[in-house]
Design a protein around this motif. Structure first.
Motif, mmCIF file in Angstrom:
data_model
loop_
_atom_site.group_PDB
_atom_site.id
_atom_site.type_symbol
_atom_site.label_atom_id
_atom_site.label_comp_id
_atom_site.label_asym_id
_atom_site.label_seq_id
_atom_site.Cartn_x
_atom_site.Cartn_y
_atom_site.Cartn_z
ATOM 1 N N GLY A 51 -16.694 26.215 -24.891
ATOM 2 C CA GLY A 51 -15.342 25.667 -24.742
ATOM 3 C C GLY A 51 -14.714 26.073 -23.422
ATOM 4 O O GLY A 51 -14.805 27.223 -23.001
ATOM 5 N N SER A 52 -14.085 25.079 -22.763
ATOM 6 C CA SER A 52 -13.496 25.346 -21.450
ATOM 7 C C SER A 52 -11.980 25.181 -21.450
ATOM 8 O O SER A 52 -11.403 24.723 -20.485
ATOM 9 C CB SER A 52 -14.106 24.409 -20.410
ATOM 10 N N ALA A 112 -8.661 29.753 -22.802
ATOM 11 C CA ALA A 112 -9.308 30.982 -23.275
ATOM 12 C C ALA A 112 -10.745 31.065 -22.763
ATOM 13 O O ALA A 112 -11.200 32.121 -22.300
ATOM 14 C CB ALA A 112 -9.271 31.039 -24.797
ATOM 15 N N LYS A 141 -17.799 20.278 -24.612
ATOM 16 C CA LYS A 141 -18.184 18.975 -25.167
ATOM 17 C C LYS A 141 -17.537 17.801 -24.434
ATOM 18 O O LYS A 141 -18.085 16.713 -24.351
ATOM 19 C CB LYS A 141 -17.882 18.906 -26.666
ATOM 20 N N LEU A 170 -20.838 25.796 -37.048
ATOM 21 C CA LEU A 170 -21.935 26.036 -36.092
ATOM 22 C C LEU A 170 -22.862 27.156 -36.559
ATOM 23 O O LEU A 170 -24.036 27.171 -36.220
ATOM 24 C CB LEU A 170 -21.383 26.359 -34.693
ATOM 25 N N CYS A 211 0.870 17.527 -34.019
ATOM 26 C CA CYS A 211 1.919 16.672 -33.471
ATOM 27 C C CYS A 211 1.423 15.247 -33.281
ATOM 28 O O CYS A 211 0.208 14.992 -33.245
ATOM 29 C CB CYS A 211 2.471 17.226 -32.167
ATOM 30 N N TYR A 238 -1.568 23.665 -32.416
ATOM 31 C CA TYR A 238 -1.172 24.980 -31.892
ATOM 32 C C TYR A 238 -1.810 26.156 -32.627
ATOM 33 O O TYR A 238 -1.265 27.257 -32.585
ATOM 34 C CB TYR A 238 0.348 25.147 -31.985
ATOM 35 N N GLY A 257 -9.387 32.419 -27.988
ATOM 36 C CA GLY A 257 -8.649 31.162 -28.177
ATOM 37 C C GLY A 257 -7.449 31.321 -29.069
ATOM 38 O O GLY A 257 -7.160 32.404 -29.568
ATOM 39 N N VAL A 314 -0.178 28.669 -23.731
ATOM 40 C CA VAL A 314 -1.024 28.800 -22.541
ATOM 41 C C VAL A 314 -1.200 30.272 -22.144
ATOM 42 O O VAL A 314 -2.335 30.759 -22.049
ATOM 43 C CB VAL A 314 -0.475 27.942 -21.373
HETATM 44 C C1 LIG Z 1 0.390 18.661 -27.486
HETATM 45 C C2 LIG Z 1 0.421 20.121 -27.167
HETATM 46 C C3 LIG Z 1 1.487 20.623 -26.453
HETATM 47 C C4 LIG Z 1 1.510 21.981 -26.105
HETATM 48 N N1 LIG Z 1 2.551 22.447 -25.359
HETATM 49 C C5 LIG Z 1 2.498 23.697 -24.875
HETATM 50 C C6 LIG Z 1 3.419 24.101 -23.881
HETATM 51 O O1 LIG Z 1 4.272 23.308 -23.452
HETATM 52 N N2 LIG Z 1 3.323 25.377 -23.389
HETATM 53 C C7 LIG Z 1 2.365 26.251 -23.840
HETATM 54 O O2 LIG Z 1 2.323 27.412 -23.360
HETATM 55 N N3 LIG Z 1 1.456 25.875 -24.776
HETATM 56 C C8 LIG Z 1 1.486 24.619 -25.285
HETATM 57 N N4 LIG Z 1 0.542 24.190 -26.167
HETATM 58 C C9 LIG Z 1 -0.460 25.154 -26.677
HETATM 59 C C10 LIG Z 1 -1.582 25.385 -25.668
HETATM 60 O O3 LIG Z 1 -1.905 24.188 -25.019
HETATM 61 C C11 LIG Z 1 -2.808 25.915 -26.418
HETATM 62 O O4 LIG Z 1 -2.450 27.070 -27.156
HETATM 63 C C12 LIG Z 1 -3.959 26.285 -25.478
HETATM 64 O O5 LIG Z 1 -4.185 25.263 -24.530
HETATM 65 C C13 LIG Z 1 -5.209 26.546 -26.315
HETATM 66 O O6 LIG Z 1 -6.271 26.900 -25.481
HETATM 67 P P1 LIG Z 1 -7.688 27.324 -26.119
HETATM 68 O O7 LIG Z 1 -8.543 27.671 -24.986
HETATM 69 O O8 LIG Z 1 -7.474 28.328 -27.191
HETATM 70 O O9 LIG Z 1 -8.214 26.014 -26.899
HETATM 71 P P2 LIG Z 1 -8.609 24.553 -26.394
HETATM 72 O O10 LIG Z 1 -7.759 24.138 -25.271
HETATM 73 O O11 LIG Z 1 -8.608 23.655 -27.571
HETATM 74 O O12 LIG Z 1 -10.099 24.712 -25.865
HETATM 75 C C14 LIG Z 1 -11.210 24.696 -26.732
HETATM 76 C C15 LIG Z 1 -12.315 23.911 -26.064
HETATM 77 O O13 LIG Z 1 -13.505 23.989 -26.848
HETATM 78 C C16 LIG Z 1 -14.176 22.739 -26.776
HETATM 79 N N5 LIG Z 1 -15.095 22.605 -27.910
HETATM 80 C C17 LIG Z 1 -14.780 22.489 -29.223
HETATM 81 N N6 LIG Z 1 -15.906 22.412 -29.959
HETATM 82 C C18 LIG Z 1 -16.944 22.462 -29.097
HETATM 83 C C19 LIG Z 1 -18.354 22.418 -29.254
HETATM 84 N N7 LIG Z 1 -18.926 22.325 -30.471
HETATM 85 N N8 LIG Z 1 -19.141 22.470 -28.146
HETATM 86 C C20 LIG Z 1 -18.590 22.576 -26.906
HETATM 87 N N9 LIG Z 1 -17.258 22.635 -26.712
HETATM 88 C C21 LIG Z 1 -16.443 22.588 -27.797
HETATM 89 C C22 LIG Z 1 -13.038 21.737 -26.802
HETATM 90 O O14 LIG Z 1 -13.435 20.479 -26.316
HETATM 91 C C23 LIG Z 1 -12.007 22.429 -25.913
HETATM 92 O O15 LIG Z 1 -12.177 22.039 -24.566
HETATM 93 C C24 LIG Z 1 0.466 22.845 -26.528
HETATM 94 C C25 LIG Z 1 -0.603 22.337 -27.260
HETATM 95 C C26 LIG Z 1 -0.634 20.982 -27.566
HETATM 96 C C27 LIG Z 1 -1.819 20.449 -28.321
#
Ligand SMILES: Cc1cc2nc3c(=O)[nH]c(=O)nc-3n(C[C@H](O)[C@H](O)[C@H](O)COP(=O)(O)OP(=O)(O)OC[C@H]3O[C@@H](n4cnc5c(N)ncnc54)[C@H](O)[C@@H]3O)c2cc1C
Length: 503
Positions: free
Chosen positions: A14-15, A18, A38, A290, A312, A439, A467, A476
């Protein structure tokens, strides 16, 4: 590079923020890192949608806690300015209570106090006291709590931490806390809005989270020119500069475990191996889908009983004219906050008359829309796990356009040149999001620190998690911190030369 004798390798699944953060931290310590993603872009929930001359940020739009992000880049001898230009927004946002009751929230603190005073006499001075308390929680939270790996309660056994615990207001509700200082409904709504996304009604969120008001009103709302995606691009560039390999359009579909270690990561583009694996995809997906079932850390029942933060319903909309009444961030609070919160958290149903949020980054940034046009992002927070379909999406789209047009004083439906919706089923298809969550997990007391899903697998020695579903939580800055926590945890044990016995 780094100070380890034997070059270790890591796979990051995952990119999102986190995944990128953990990959950069490990690469900086000399690990050979491969990120497997992915989707066809990095950034996860913060991806970008480019269409019809518009550039839409698909997820986050509020850039808060700028020092956390700046410190992340500083850790690697870089500055934010090497990657993008950050601008403070003023007003930070506007709240629309009705057609003619519109409250812009000024960036300047003295102006903000005057605004409070004009709504509720005496509240300006009380805002000082409220934010002083919130500032204490923010500073101490960042110093003593947020960066802990959450592996044992002993991490919090320290006299200073113990003393600060009482002032952190873990046991008072946010709802009660705010009402100790303010009584005007509009002020209460302004102060309660940031917790709407934390995963519970203000009555069930610890008063600790007034630290978010401090982030909002003292540290400010910022915007990276070019869009939030500039932060993703900056982190991706930094990862590449550190020598990280990033494989896009590559999905992990199975983790093969032997001798309690992940031996092979099976992907749509072949099989990979590494000393450590960091699952920075949605935790539930990795744990339940997985891994072979005997290696899951948690049961299906555990996941079913977790309280999720909201999902949302989103719309990305391009309009071929300017809408002068909108600001960069607009909160449409002309309907009942309590009823909407109850639909999200109590009845778990589609809200009848929802509050919503409109981001219009083209107010600040000419590069996100063609000249003379507006880039609009609409968001309705909803309960997770709802079934969305075309009828539902069209119903809310019409409602939102009507309400926004009424506020703007002009019907712009004929001027819509691009429109795309995004909801629960897209979160599942694109990110394997549990119940289509946007979220992650709710920030309730029972799901905090050691009570969150662990950064370390309980059954697989070289498997770690990062994550928004693990510590410290959604958002973020927390997702970036989460990647740092897990990488630092791995590096620390490695440095102590107890790598083999611990991992
Ligand atoms: C609509 C929306 C608005 C938001 N607004 C805000 C805001 O204004 N300010 C703020 O601070 N936060 C906001 N957030 C929250 C913030 O965006 C998230 O908490 C943060 O981006 C999560 O990051 P992450 O790395 O944990 O997960 P993710 O960004 O979901 O990254 C996980 C990655 O894993 C990949 N993945 C999943 N399964 C697989 C697999 N089997 N093989 C390979 N790759 C895989 C996914 O494609 C994804 O790229 C918002 C979130 C959303 C959805």
């Amino acid at each position: 590079m780094g100070n380890i004798a034997h070059r270790k390798s890591a796979i990051v699944i995952g990119s999102g923020f986190a995944g990128l953060s953990s990959a950069i931290c490990l690469a900086a310590e000399g690990y050979d890192v491969t990120v497997i993603e992915k989707n066809s872009q990095t950034g996860g929930r913060a991806r970008m949608l480019e269409a019809a001359g518009f550039r839409f940020d698909m997820g986050p739009s509020w850039y808060w806690m700028p020092e956390v992000i700046a410190q992340f880049f500083n850790r690697f001898g870089r500055s934010l300015d090497d990657y993008f230009h950050l601008q403070r927004l003023d007003p930070s946002y506007q709240v629309i209570f009705s057609q003619d009751q519109v409250v812009p929230i000024p960036a300047d603190y003295e102006a903000l106090k005057k605004l409070f005073e004009s709504i509720e006499p005496g509240s300006g001075a009380r805002l000082d006291a409220f934010l002083q308390e919130a500032g204490y929680k923010y500073e101490h939270g960042m110093q003593h709590f947020v960066r802990k790996p959450g592996q044992s309660i002993t991490e919090f056994v320290d006299r200073k931490i113990f003393r600060s615990l009482f002032r952190m207001d873990m046991l008072t509700s946010f709802h009660k806390h705010v009402r100790k200082y303010f009584s005007h409904p509009r002020l209460l709504q302004i102060l309660e809005f940031p917790v709407l996304f934390l995963g519970a009604e203000p009555a069930k969120i610890p008063a600790l989270y007034s630290m978010m008001n401090y982030a909002d009103m003292r540290l400010g709302t910022w915007y990276p020119l070019g869009g939030m995606h500039r932060l993703v691009a900056g982190m991706t560039t930094l990862a590449l500069e550190m020598g990280v390999d990033i494989l896009l359009d590559t999905e992990v579909f199975k983790l093969n475990v032997q001798d309690k270690k992940v031996k092979h990561v099976h992907t749509t583009r072949g099989c990979f191996s590494a000393d450590v694996v960091i699952a920075a995809a949605d935790y539930h997906h990795v744990d339940q889908h997985l891994l072979p079932p005997q290696y899951s850390s948690y049961s299906a029942h555990y996941w079913e009983t977790r309280k999720m933060a909201p999902s949302c319903l989103l719309y990305y909309v391009g309009v071929n004219k300017k809408l002068p009444r909108l600001q960069h961030h607009n909160l449409f609070f002309e309907s009942n906050f309590g009823k909407h919160a109850a639909a999200i958290y109590s009845t778990q149903s589609w809200p009848e008359d929802p509050l919503f949020y409109v981001c219009c980054p083209s107010k600040t940034d000419r590069t996100v829309a063609p000249p003379g046009m507006e880039n609009l992002f609409f968001l309705i927070p909803t309960a997770p796990g709802l079934a969305d379909n075309v009828t539902v999406r069209n119903h809310y789209f019409d409602m939102l356009m009507k309400r926004t047009a009424a506020f703007c004083g002009e019907d712009f439906t004929e001027n819509i040149v691009f429109r795309q919706s995004y909801a629960h089923s897209n979160f599942v298809a694109d990110y394997h999001a549990f119940k289509g969550n946007a979220y992650g997990l709710a920030n309730t007391l029972g799901q905090t620190a050691v009570l969150k899903p662990s950064i370390r697998s309980k059954r697989v020695k070289n498997l770690f998690f990062a994550g928004q579903l693990t510590v410290p939580g959604p958002g973020v800055p927390p997702a970036i911190i989460s990647g740092q926590i897990v990488a630092d945890y791995i590096i620390k044990h490695h440095k102590r030369q107890v790598y083999e016995s611990v991992i």
